[in-house]
Design a protein around this motif. Structure first.
Motif, mmCIF file in Angstrom:
data_model
loop_
_atom_site.group_PDB
_atom_site.id
_atom_site.type_symbol
_atom_site.label_atom_id
_atom_site.label_comp_id
_atom_site.label_asym_id
_atom_site.label_seq_id
_atom_site.Cartn_x
_atom_site.Cartn_y
_atom_site.Cartn_z
ATOM 1 N N ALA A 86 28.331 66.477 35.877
ATOM 2 C CA ALA A 86 27.214 66.125 36.764
ATOM 3 C C ALA A 86 25.860 66.092 36.055
ATOM 4 O O ALA A 86 25.090 65.145 36.202
ATOM 5 C CB ALA A 86 27.169 67.097 37.940
ATOM 6 N N LYS A 87 25.561 67.116 35.272
ATOM 7 C CA LYS A 87 24.249 67.154 34.617
ATOM 8 C C LYS A 87 24.163 66.130 33.500
ATOM 9 O O LYS A 87 23.096 65.607 33.194
ATOM 10 C CB LYS A 87 23.991 68.563 34.066
ATOM 11 N N HIS A 88 25.314 65.879 32.876
ATOM 12 C CA HIS A 88 25.344 64.925 31.772
ATOM 13 C C HIS A 88 24.997 63.521 32.270
ATOM 14 O O HIS A 88 24.182 62.815 31.675
ATOM 15 C CB HIS A 88 26.737 64.943 31.137
ATOM 16 N N VAL A 89 25.602 63.123 33.382
ATOM 17 C CA VAL A 89 25.333 61.779 33.915
ATOM 18 C C VAL A 89 23.882 61.670 34.375
ATOM 19 O O VAL A 89 23.212 60.662 34.170
ATOM 20 C CB VAL A 89 26.322 61.408 35.051
ATOM 21 N N GLU A 90 23.376 62.760 34.954
ATOM 22 C CA GLU A 90 21.991 62.769 35.420
ATOM 23 C C GLU A 90 21.032 62.591 34.236
ATOM 24 O O GLU A 90 20.051 61.863 34.320
ATOM 25 C CB GLU A 90 21.741 64.115 36.114
ATOM 26 N N GLY A 91 21.375 63.237 33.125
ATOM 27 C CA GLY A 91 20.498 63.162 31.953
ATOM 28 C C GLY A 91 20.565 61.827 31.237
ATOM 29 O O GLY A 91 19.555 61.325 30.755
ATOM 30 N N PHE A 92 21.763 61.260 31.158
ATOM 31 C CA PHE A 92 21.899 60.090 30.306
ATOM 32 C C PHE A 92 21.942 58.737 31.010
ATOM 33 O O PHE A 92 21.624 57.723 30.383
ATOM 34 C CB PHE A 92 23.108 60.246 29.369
ATOM 35 N N SER A 93 22.314 58.681 32.299
ATOM 36 C CA SER A 93 22.445 57.326 32.869
ATOM 37 C C SER A 93 21.192 56.476 32.823
ATOM 38 O O SER A 93 21.297 55.284 32.622
ATOM 39 C CB SER A 93 23.010 57.269 34.283
ATOM 40 N N PRO A 94 19.990 57.064 32.984
ATOM 41 C CA PRO A 94 18.815 56.170 32.946
ATOM 42 C C PRO A 94 18.627 55.470 31.601
ATOM 43 O O PRO A 94 17.888 54.498 31.516
ATOM 44 C CB PRO A 94 17.643 57.122 33.211
ATOM 45 N N GLU A 95 19.290 55.970 30.541
ATOM 46 C CA GLU A 95 19.053 55.434 29.202
ATOM 47 C C GLU A 95 20.200 54.578 28.673
ATOM 48 O O GLU A 95 20.183 54.149 27.525
ATOM 49 C CB GLU A 95 18.856 56.593 28.223
ATOM 50 N N LEU A 96 21.206 54.338 29.503
ATOM 51 C CA LEU A 96 22.384 53.636 28.983
ATOM 52 C C LEU A 96 22.149 52.139 28.804
ATOM 53 O O LEU A 96 21.488 51.496 29.607
ATOM 54 C CB LEU A 96 23.572 53.837 29.927
ATOM 55 N N ALA A 97 22.739 51.584 27.728
ATOM 56 C CA ALA A 97 22.844 50.136 27.556
ATOM 57 C C ALA A 97 24.276 49.775 27.926
ATOM 58 O O ALA A 97 25.225 50.419 27.479
ATOM 59 C CB ALA A 97 22.554 49.740 26.110
ATOM 60 N N VAL A 98 24.423 48.750 28.754
ATOM 61 C CA VAL A 98 25.720 48.502 29.374
ATOM 62 C C VAL A 98 26.276 47.121 29.033
ATOM 63 O O VAL A 98 25.605 46.102 29.228
ATOM 64 C CB VAL A 98 25.600 48.631 30.912
ATOM 65 N N VAL A 99 27.506 47.120 28.527
ATOM 66 C CA VAL A 99 28.220 45.871 28.246
ATOM 67 C C VAL A 99 28.976 45.484 29.507
ATOM 68 O O VAL A 99 29.810 46.255 30.001
ATOM 69 C CB VAL A 99 29.215 46.057 27.084
#
Lengths: 481, 481
Positions: free
Chosen positions: A81-94
């Motif tokens: 849960a905390k990992h997705v909260e921290g990283f999703s705003p910064e993801l580059a998506v294929v």
């Protein structure tokens, strides 16, 4: 000397000094995508030298390298849960590949805990499989809004270590061991003194139980977090089902760690040592430890031949002694060469012309000294070989003294406010995240860490709230990159 | 010996042998995304050793490393017509980043000619800036439909060299130099004999004027292209405007090259040397050149202590001699260890127990021999140190003899058809792409290359069309990976 537009001075605009220097010293260039930089050979050689030293230390502490794919199914991030909260705003998506839309979008790794967790669950069955001590050298993407070469880039090079252990004690010891490896890299190779400490809750890695950090002071008094080591507890083990049969044949979740150091360390080297003339590189990591500039008039063929013979002799002896040395025989004026190698921060430069040869001496320019030294040719190689570790020691001491001069212990709010204008402030903090936030809003400073070896906070109260200390030691406040 | 399900034999199903072995020998594992594999430490160590040797050769030939971003604007691919045609079907495309849709989609690099071209145009102004001799170690993505570990994967690790030159002659010499570097890596380190040759037009790199290749024979008689070096002419220089002022102060387009070798070389090592028992690794690249298995009954504490002391002495002496050696002291039966190290292809194994110690000898198992040798302990270290280069020579000679036995010169169509069933066929070809296609449809074989040092085609006619030879030399036909 060739005319070159001078760098802004550090005093007038440290930020502009940095932003111009990284281009002028041929460290980086702009890529076509915002925030993703080309690291040019002179900058990349620094990174290669960092890699070589770190990799040797990783292997000496029992770690092996391996490689994971960089594309990670988006669903993996949801599991912690905390990992997705921290990283999703910064993801580059294929979303498309091979000319088709993908069934599930894939993220380019911002860090690999999730995909590593998935495989560790498969590889770990028994306590006999533990510890698993692995490291990855790779590239990651984090879509940052405000980017700066080396310090914060949308793509960067780094290493990420991922280990799994049977017990919390073992995992915490690993986290500490790797922090010490980073501190050694910083201090013994980069000549950058660091404070080892723990991050407060708000500054922890997304998903970690404990984040340890090394913090260095830059020459504008700001802090740069230069490497982090995380105890992840059983968070990822539970999210990815990393279980094992323990010695008593009971199922247990593993304790995992991760730790990373990136090309940001190059930024640390630039900003911890550089001066108004440009870079000053730590000799153990510098691409060229010594540059030799052969001199002589273009119409003095005989003199140039004699000089070149002596230069070749000296360079061969230096190389045999393991020194990284470059001969600069370009068809460019000596003044332009001097200017360039000063700006590029080469620790030692040797200037040798026919007159020096006649006098049996060479001129040695030490990047930390204003004047050149006259050194007898008979002792030149020994002089240079000895000067390299000596340069390291002086550079480290210079950075240490600078940090000491810019560090104050604050007992009052006013002292804190004044101190973070120019450097680090040691002060007691209550540990309340709301107070941390208020301090940051008022001063732009954050708690960089709670030092592992620091000043005891016993009997003192928070410089902000007046409440009892939240930690054993006083914390370090600073503005940071 | 522990019971293990045996590998399929090479004779019954070479493909199944490969596909099982790469997992059983701990070289790879499946990742979550189809076609992207995890390279485990035992496989990655092979790649690290390849990297170390190649990188040293690159630097010895004047090249420097640097790093380019992996995300490339889609529009860059449009600029070179053949390049976009070749690569667009395989691109993975980032359409969203940082929570937003991107204005222009970005491709993950399948290779970096385009982004490199963009920067070279900026860096190259004068003939004095040439040649530019750079190399990148990185990862690329090519969305392949049919994937196999190491051989064809949607993401892979490689190096890509990119150089720019003032003249065609210089650029073509570079292409040849780097092909020779690849051939040295294959033959002198991987013990894999290769044929150096030129690709026909249909097999050229997308955008190249000339593609040179090294082709190796696998133990099923098929060919594996193991490294390629391309003369790109002025194609990319024109597409990306890489121009310079030449010595006569005239604007000219640079001549560029690119050359790459990937983790596919690991596949070459597996398939060129392996046998029904598993891998046979070339000692100069093997993660462990020697594995020592200390033996002794678990209730014979004194015997085990004596053995361990002798093992430590031998291992210390081997390490001092630069040998990569591992002690396997796991709590596992000797039989299981023997089976595992045979399957993992360790060149030399030393078995040492209390009885051997009493006899003053050790047993040495050479992976290329069926029986163990009894070697006096007094000469054990010297024996092993000498056995490493000797093992390399025998392994290379074994592969060379195998290739020779499976290579025929065909003068008729029937001889071609029969020859490609089991190996390489040397024959005259007219050079007509339509004929190449027809031959492939009929036999599944392609022209692997026109060898640089080969059999003259003078006075001979095409084995397929009866027309005159299209090339100076006869070509190599084979089925290929």
């Amino acid at each position: 000397m060739a005319k070159q537009p001078a760098l802004p001075t550090q005093a007038e605009d440290f930020s502009a000094w940095y932003n111009e220097l990284v281009y002028k010293a041929d460290l980086v260039d702009l890529g076509p995508v915002r925030g993703a930089f080309v690291i040019r050979p002179y900058g990349y050689a620094l990174w290669e030298n960092i890699q070589r030293e770190l990799d040797a230390m990783f292997k000496a502490t029992g770690h092996e390298n391996l490689s994971f794919p960089m594309l990670i199914p988006m669903s993996y991030f949801q599991r912690e849960a905390k990992h997705v909260e921290g990283f999703s705003p910064e993801l580059a998506v294929v979303t498309h590949a091979g000319g088709q839309e993908l069934e599930e979008p894939l993220a380019i790794r911002p860090t690999s805990e999730t995909i590593v967790g998935e495989l560790y669950a498969k590889w770990i069955q028994s306590y006999r499989d533990l510890p698993l001590l692995y490291n990855l050298w790779n590239n990651v993407v984090r879509w940052e809004m405000r980017t700066r070469p080396f310090l914060r880039t949308s793509e960067f090079l780094w290493q990420e270590g991922h280990t799994a252990h049977a017990t919390e004690d073992e995992a915490r010891a690993e986290v500490r061991t790797m922090l010490d490896v980073y501190a050694r890299l910083a201090e013994e190779f980069a000549a950058v003194p660091v404070i080892r400490g723990e991050k407060t809750e708000g500054e922890r890695f997304a998903g970690a139980v404990e984040t340890l950090t090394i913090e260095a002071m830059m020459r504008d008094g700001k802090a740069l977090q230069s490497g982090t080591s995380h105890y992840l507890g059983q968070n990822f083990a539970k999210a990815f089902d990393i279980t094992f049969n323990d010695v008593d044949n009971q199922q247990a979740h593993a304790h995992t760690t991760s730790w990373g150091l990136s090309t940001r360390m190059v930024g640390a080297i630039i900003m911890a040592h550089g001066d108004d003339q440009g870079l000053i590189l730590p000799p153990k990591l510098a691409p060229h430890q010594v540059v030799v500039v052969p001199m002589g008039r273009s119409n003095d063929e005989e003199g140039r031949t004699r000089v070149r013979a002596e230069v070749d002799r000296v360079v061969a002896a230096l190389r045999a002694a393991g020194v990284r040395v470059k001969i600069d025989d370009r068809d460019v004026s000596p003044g332009a060469k001097f200017y360039e190698w000063e700006q590029k921060g080469v620790p030692l430069r040797v200037d040798l012309g026919p007159k020096d040869l006649d006098a049996g001496t060479a001129l040695v320019k030490d990047r930390l000294k204003d004047e050149k030294d006259t050194v007898p040719l008979s002792g030149l190689v020994d002089h240079l070989v000895a000067a390299i570790p000596d340069f390291h020691d002086r550079l480290f001491e210079r950075a240490r003294a600078f940090r000491e001069a810019r560090t104050v212990e604050a007992h009052t709010w006013d002292e804190l406010v004044a101190g973070v204008e120019t450097g680090f402030v040691i002060a007691t903090h209550c540990g309340d995240p709301e107070s941390e936030k208020a301090i940051q809003e008022a001063t732009k400073a954050t708690v960089r860490c709670i030092p592992l070896e620091g000043v005891s906070a016993e009997g003192t109260v928070c410089v902000h709230t007046g409440r009892p200390s939240g930690y054993r030691n006083k914390v370090v406040f600073a503005r940071a990159y």
